[in-house]
Write an enzyme that holds these catalytic residues in place. Structure first.
Site, PDB file in Angstrom:
ATOM      1  N   ASP A  31     -38.689  41.179  30.358  1.00  0.00           N
ATOM      2  CA  ASP A  31     -40.143  41.377  30.136  1.00  0.00           C
ATOM      3  C   ASP A  31     -40.923  41.472  31.440  1.00  0.00           C
ATOM      4  O   ASP A  31     -41.762  42.355  31.595  1.00  0.00           O
ATOM      5  CB  ASP A  31     -40.736  40.332  29.172  1.00  0.00           C
ATOM      6  CG  ASP A  31     -40.625  38.885  29.607  1.00  0.00           C
ATOM      7  OD1 ASP A  31     -39.931  38.593  30.603  1.00  0.00           O
ATOM      8  OD2 ASP A  31     -41.254  38.027  28.948  1.00  0.00           O
ATOM      9  N   SER A  63     -53.653  14.813  21.049  1.00  0.00           N
ATOM     10  CA  SER A  63     -52.347  15.253  20.559  1.00  0.00           C
ATOM     11  C   SER A  63     -51.842  14.237  19.530  1.00  0.00           C
ATOM     12  O   SER A  63     -51.576  13.084  19.873  1.00  0.00           O
ATOM     13  CB  SER A  63     -51.349  15.351  21.718  1.00  0.00           C
ATOM     14  OG  SER A  63     -50.039  15.349  21.197  1.00  0.00           O
ATOM     15  N   GLY A 119     -36.219  26.101  23.744  1.00  0.00           N
ATOM     16  CA  GLY A 119     -36.222  27.514  24.135  1.00  0.00           C
ATOM     17  C   GLY A 119     -36.841  28.414  23.079  1.00  0.00           C
ATOM     18  O   GLY A 119     -36.601  29.614  23.067  1.00  0.00           O
ATOM     19  N   GLU A 155     -49.981  29.956  31.634  1.00  0.00           N
ATOM     20  CA  GLU A 155     -48.615  29.540  31.988  1.00  0.00           C
ATOM     21  C   GLU A 155     -48.369  29.764  33.494  1.00  0.00           C
ATOM     22  O   GLU A 155     -47.798  28.928  34.170  1.00  0.00           O
ATOM     23  CB  GLU A 155     -47.628  30.363  31.147  1.00  0.00           C
ATOM     24  CG  GLU A 155     -46.198  29.955  31.255  1.00  0.00           C
ATOM     25  CD  GLU A 155     -45.737  29.079  30.094  1.00  0.00           C
ATOM     26  OE1 GLU A 155     -46.364  29.096  29.014  1.00  0.00           O
ATOM     27  OE2 GLU A 155     -44.748  28.364  30.290  1.00  0.00           O
ATOM     28  N   ASP A 167     -43.271  35.829  25.160  1.00  0.00           N
ATOM     29  CA  ASP A 167     -43.457  34.662  24.290  1.00  0.00           C
ATOM     30  C   ASP A 167     -44.849  34.651  23.668  1.00  0.00           C
ATOM     31  O   ASP A 167     -45.016  34.419  22.461  1.00  0.00           O
ATOM     32  CB  ASP A 167     -43.261  33.361  25.085  1.00  0.00           C
ATOM     33  CG  ASP A 167     -41.885  33.281  25.715  1.00  0.00           C
ATOM     34  OD1 ASP A 167     -41.044  34.149  25.411  1.00  0.00           O
ATOM     35  OD2 ASP A 167     -41.653  32.355  26.511  1.00  0.00           O
ATOM     36  N   TYR A 217     -36.295  30.214  37.429  1.00  0.00           N
ATOM     37  CA  TYR A 217     -36.941  31.334  36.740  1.00  0.00           C
ATOM     38  C   TYR A 217     -37.755  32.158  37.736  1.00  0.00           C
ATOM     39  O   TYR A 217     -37.614  33.377  37.826  1.00  0.00           O
ATOM     40  CB  TYR A 217     -37.851  30.797  35.626  1.00  0.00           C
ATOM     41  CG  TYR A 217     -38.477  31.886  34.797  1.00  0.00           C
ATOM     42  CD1 TYR A 217     -37.872  32.328  33.630  1.00  0.00           C
ATOM     43  CD2 TYR A 217     -39.658  32.514  35.192  1.00  0.00           C
ATOM     44  CE1 TYR A 217     -38.436  33.350  32.872  1.00  0.00           C
ATOM     45  CE2 TYR A 217     -40.224  33.531  34.455  1.00  0.00           C
ATOM     46  CZ  TYR A 217     -39.614  33.937  33.286  1.00  0.00           C
ATOM     47  OH  TYR A 217     -40.160  34.948  32.542  1.00  0.00           O
TER      48      TYR A 217
HETATM   49  C1  GLA Z   1     -39.076  32.677  29.088  1.00  0.00           C
HETATM   50  C2  GLA Z   1     -40.330  33.425  29.532  1.00  0.00           C
HETATM   51  C3  GLA Z   1     -40.361  34.844  28.969  1.00  0.00           C
HETATM   52  C4  GLA Z   1     -39.049  35.576  29.225  1.00  0.00           C
HETATM   53  C5  GLA Z   1     -37.847  34.705  28.866  1.00  0.00           C
HETATM   54  C6  GLA Z   1     -36.551  35.331  29.298  1.00  0.00           C
HETATM   55  O1  GLA Z   1     -39.100  32.451  27.714  1.00  0.00           O
HETATM   56  O2  GLA Z   1     -41.490  32.739  29.124  1.00  0.00           O
HETATM   57  O3  GLA Z   1     -41.457  35.561  29.488  1.00  0.00           O
HETATM   58  O4  GLA Z   1     -38.985  36.027  30.555  1.00  0.00           O
HETATM   59  O5  GLA Z   1     -37.927  33.413  29.443  1.00  0.00           O
HETATM   60  O6  GLA Z   1     -36.335  36.505  28.613  1.00  0.00           O
END
Ligand code: GLA
Length: 382
Positions: A31, A63, A119, A155, A167, A217
């Site tokens: 992405d 929360s 995840g 984020e 996401d 990441y």
């Molecule tokens: C996380 C990130 C997404 C994407 C995935 C890997 O979920 O938030 O934007 O890059 O990892 O595909």
């Protein structure tokens, strides 16, 4: 939960909003390279109850699940060291304001059933539920795409992860019973009904989350950008890895450090796999789809190096099982879930077998979730 709000704030909420987590069928780490992904929203979500308050610029958010309250002024927003969920809240508020929103003070409670650290992007669910709620509450008139981008910026700037759009887009645009192919460059998308015949998707949660996830990441993203810079020297019209074909990448292999080439190779081939998966879905070729899931996993594990022992173990366990057509790690990596394409009639027996093997290997009880796809973010006045 309305009584919960009234109990804390001594008046009823005026609006409720919610947004789901997501799965991704295929297309991982593509992405932020302007490539293709194939996510869908799940039927698990985070819900807010909100009301505006007139007196000051002080906002209060509670929360329910964490049993924690936060208070902040609309005028002084900055990321908090170790702030956890609180950074997503102030991030969304700050990014709405950056995008030009004129917000008033508000009070809110939230709760949810999106598994954390699995995840399935509980963070996008939190961001999008709040962004959607505030958009309605203050009649901000942002489009769904704008809300997804605002949540993505929260984020980036408040959680420190330079994530792509997948996401948040999935959390906003999801459709019950469907995944969709998203072109992360144009943001054009096409829904596909998740019709898998005798098969279904099951998530196996490793229940581990390795702490390197955030930094690794961001490193992967930088490595991809490095690859683009090198390729640009030869082909100036390349803007990102989306513009690179396998033939062209191979042509310049010797000009690139091996590691950078490896990362680029994953992205270029993963984009092709997404399009192949769409073709497989159209003709209901489950064998083909399963094979693509394995290819994706192997590439994420060996070329992109974002898997971990626990994820590899779960995928390897399925390899010689006739009832499993494909499996792969899902999401950013370093923990979280594997996505498995399993024959429905064998599902329960398979989950027992893999759970026992995983426990023996790691001492951890995994969690299994059947995937059910739901609608994206919603808001309604109460
Ligand atoms: C996380 C990130 C997404 C994407 C995935 C890997 O979920 O938030 O934007 O890059 O990892 O595909």
């Amino acid at each position: 939960m309305n009584h919960h709000f009234s109990h804390i704030f001594h008046h009823p909420p005026t609006l409720s909003s919610s947004a789901p987590g997501r799965i991704n069928l295929i297309g991982e780490h593509t992405d932020y390279n302007d490539g293709f992904v194939m996510p869908g929203a799940i039927d698990k979500k985070i819900t807010f109850h909100l009301a505006s308050t007139s007196a000051t610029d002080l906002c209060k958010v509670y929360s329910v699940d964490m049993e924690e309250t936060m208070e902040f002024s609309l005028k002084r927003l900055h990321p908090m060291e170790g702030g956890g969920w609180k950074n997503y809240i102030i991030g969304v508020v700050a990014e709405l304001q950056n995008a030009g929103a004129s917000l008033g003070a508000f009070e809110a409670i939230f709760y949810g059933n999106v598994p954390l650290g699995a995840g399935v992007s509980s963070s996008a669910a939190l961001e999008c539920a709040l962004a959607t709620g505030l958009n309605e509450l203050f009649s901000l008139r942002f489009s769904q795409t704008q809300l997804a981008k605002i949540a993505q910026m929260a984020e980036h700037h408040y959680a420190g992860v330079a994530c792509g759009i997948m996401d948040q887009f999935a959390s906003v645009m999801g459709k019950q019973g469907h995944v969709f192919r998203l072109d992360c460059r144009s943001l054009e998308y096409e829904y596909f009904p998740l019709e898998l015949g005798d098969y279904e998707l099951v998530l196996l949660d490793t229940c581990v989350e390795h702490s390197l996830a955030g930094t690794e990441y961001n490193d992967r993203r930088t490595q991809c950008e490095e690859g683009v810079e090198l390729l640009k020297k030869h082909v100036p019209e390349i803007h990102n890895l989306r513009d690179v074909s396998l033939t062209r990448l191979t042509l310049f292999q010797d000009e690139m450090p091996a590691l950078i080439y490896q990362r680029c190779l994953h992205v270029v081939q993963e984009n092709v796999r997404v399009l192949q998966a769409c073709d497989a879905m159209k003709v209901r070729d489950m064998q083909k789809l399963g094979g693509l899931l394995y290819q994706s996993h192997d590439s994420l594990s060996q070329l992109y190096e974002v898997s971990c022992q626990e994820l590899d173990f779960l995928v390897d366990f399925t390899r010689n099982k006739e009832e499993v057509l494909g499996a792969r790690m899902m999401g950013g990596g370093f923990g979280g879930c594997t996505l498995n394409l399993i024959k429905s009639s064998e599902k329960e027996a398979f989950i027992s077998a893999v759970s026992a093997a995983y426990f023996q290997q790691t001492g951890i009880n995994l969690k299994a979730y059947a995937v059910a796809l739901g609608d994206g973010a919603q808001a309604k006045f109460l």
